[in-house]
Each structure stands twice: as C-alpha cells, then as structure tokens.
Design a protein around this motif. Structure first.
Motif, PDB file in Angstrom:
ATOM      1  N   UNK A   1      -7.382   3.753  -1.842  1.00 49.15           N
ATOM      2  CA  UNK A   1      -7.344   3.307  -3.310  1.00 49.15           C
ATOM      3  C   UNK A   1      -6.575   4.011  -4.095  1.00 49.15           C
ATOM      4  N   UNK A   2      -5.919   3.611  -4.912  1.00 43.62           N
ATOM      5  CA  UNK A   2      -5.076   4.173  -5.891  1.00 43.62           C
ATOM      6  C   UNK A   2      -4.528   3.321  -7.065  1.00 43.62           C
ATOM      7  N   UNK A   3      -4.259   3.781  -8.274  1.00 43.12           N
ATOM      8  CA  UNK A   3      -4.080   3.323  -9.440  1.00 43.12           C
ATOM      9  C   UNK A   3      -3.189   2.464  -9.182  1.00 43.12           C
ATOM     10  N   UNK A   4      -2.762   1.313  -9.938  1.00 44.73           N
ATOM     11  CA  UNK A   4      -1.743   0.615 -10.086  1.00 44.73           C
ATOM     12  C   UNK A   4      -0.732   1.162 -10.590  1.00 44.73           C
ATOM     13  N   UNK A   5       0.691   0.822 -10.135  1.00 50.38           N
ATOM     14  CA  UNK A   5       1.828   1.444 -10.797  1.00 50.38           C
ATOM     15  C   UNK A   5       1.733   1.280 -12.392  1.00 50.38           C
ATOM     16  N   UNK A   6       2.153   2.114 -13.251  1.00 51.76           N
ATOM     17  CA  UNK A   6       2.160   1.888 -14.648  1.00 51.76           C
ATOM     18  C   UNK A   6       1.158   2.433 -15.393  1.00 51.76           C
ATOM     19  N   UNK A   7      -0.126   2.668 -14.462  1.00 54.48           N
ATOM     20  CA  UNK A   7      -1.280   2.907 -15.425  1.00 54.48           C
ATOM     21  C   UNK A   7      -0.992   4.709 -15.130  1.00 54.48           C
ATOM     22  N   UNK A   8      -1.644   4.980 -16.407  1.00 57.11           N
ATOM     23  CA  UNK A   8      -1.851   6.428 -16.398  1.00 57.11           C
ATOM     24  C   UNK A   8      -2.844   7.107 -15.501  1.00 57.11           C
ATOM     25  N   UNK A   9      -2.608   8.257 -14.928  1.00 52.75           N
ATOM     26  CA  UNK A   9      -3.502   8.681 -13.805  1.00 52.75           C
ATOM     27  C   UNK A   9      -4.804   9.131 -14.479  1.00 52.75           C
TER      28      UNK A   9
ATOM     29  N   UNK B   1      -6.426  -1.207  -0.414  1.00 54.21           N
ATOM     30  CA  UNK B   1      -5.647  -1.681   0.477  1.00 54.21           C
ATOM     31  C   UNK B   1      -6.600  -1.878   1.548  1.00 54.21           C
ATOM     32  N   UNK B   2      -6.470  -3.307   2.138  1.00 46.83           N
ATOM     33  CA  UNK B   2      -7.632  -3.760   2.971  1.00 46.83           C
ATOM     34  C   UNK B   2      -7.415  -3.193   4.525  1.00 46.83           C
TER      35      UNK B   2
ATOM     36  N   UNK C   1       0.906  -1.309   0.064  1.00 48.17           N
ATOM     37  CA  UNK C   1       0.093  -0.010   0.022  1.00 48.17           C
ATOM     38  C   UNK C   1       0.977   1.135  -0.081  1.00 48.17           C
ATOM     39  N   UNK C   2       0.606   1.863  -0.721  1.00 46.99           N
ATOM     40  CA  UNK C   2       1.245   3.526  -1.157  1.00 46.99           C
ATOM     41  C   UNK C   2       1.027   4.408   0.330  1.00 46.99           C
ATOM     42  N   UNK C   3      -0.153   4.120   1.049  1.00 50.44           N
ATOM     43  CA  UNK C   3      -0.282   4.900   2.105  1.00 50.44           C
ATOM     44  C   UNK C   3       0.255   4.195   3.336  1.00 50.44           C
ATOM     45  N   UNK C   4      -0.086   2.913   3.693  1.00 48.81           N
ATOM     46  CA  UNK C   4       0.331   2.442   4.910  1.00 48.81           C
ATOM     47  C   UNK C   4       1.522   1.323   4.639  1.00 48.81           C
ATOM     48  N   UNK C   5       1.900   1.067   3.630  1.00 48.64           N
ATOM     49  CA  UNK C   5       2.705  -0.151   3.235  1.00 48.64           C
ATOM     50  C   UNK C   5       2.378  -1.577   3.762  1.00 48.64           C
TER      51      UNK C   5
END
Ligand SMILES: [Zn+2]
Length: 100
Positions: free
Chosen positions: A92-100, A86-87, A58-62
């Motif tokens: 909620x965030x876009x998967x790496x590699x996907x355009x915003x 993230x459970x 997770x980008x926020x809480x790892x």
C-alpha cells in the motif's frame, strides 16, 4: 455487477488500506466499510480501460495489478488521499503526486 470473488478481493483491499492507516475495521462505521467494499468490487468488475492512465505499476513489485482507493471522511479522515493497493504483493502506498 460485482461478484463474490470481486467482493472478497475488495474486502481484502479495504483491510489492507485500514491496516496501512493504522486502523481496524472496528474503528470505522460498518456502513462505510460496506460502501467502500461495494464501490471497489464494482470497480474490479469493470474491464481495465485500455491504454489509459492506469500505466502506474506497483512500487514494490512492478505489477500492473493495482487499484487506487480514495480514503477520506468516510473513513474518519480529515483529508482525502489516494492510496494505491497492489493486488500482487499487498503493498500500500500513496499515489504519486500526493503529499506524504
Ligand atoms: Zn506489488
């Protein structure tokens, strides 16, 4: 086979994703929501593949407790994008590699 707790988690994930997209469950066909929840619940029922590509955290809480959700035409979107939910912290965030 998925179980009730998994379906509850899956349902919560779908709600988070719709919220992230600025949508309500009422905005999408009930059948689509059900299909998505069922697919996610099945996914949750699978043991995590070991040492696989799931090294994303997770980008926020790892937390490693994340799930990828593919959203696309089923939810009325014109493009297909992968969102990570993230459970642990409900981010909620876009998967790496996907355009915003
Ligand atoms: Zn998190």
């Amino acid at each position: 086979m998925s179980t009730a707790p998994q379906e509850a988690i899956a349902s919560a994930i779908v709600t988070r994703v719709l919220d992230h997209l600025g949508m309500n469950e009422a905005d999408v066909p009930h059948e689509s929501v059900r299909t998505l929840v069922a697919a996610l619940a099945d996914d949750l029922a699978q043991p995590a593949p070991d040492g696989s590509a799931d090294e994303l955290t997770c980008r926020m809480c790892a937390s490693p407790e994340i799930r990828a959700v593919e959203v696309g035409p089923m939810l009325g979107r014109t493009t297909v994008e992968i969102l990570i939910v993230c459970l642990a912290c409900d981010a909620v965030f876009a998967a790496p590699g996907t355009p915003p």
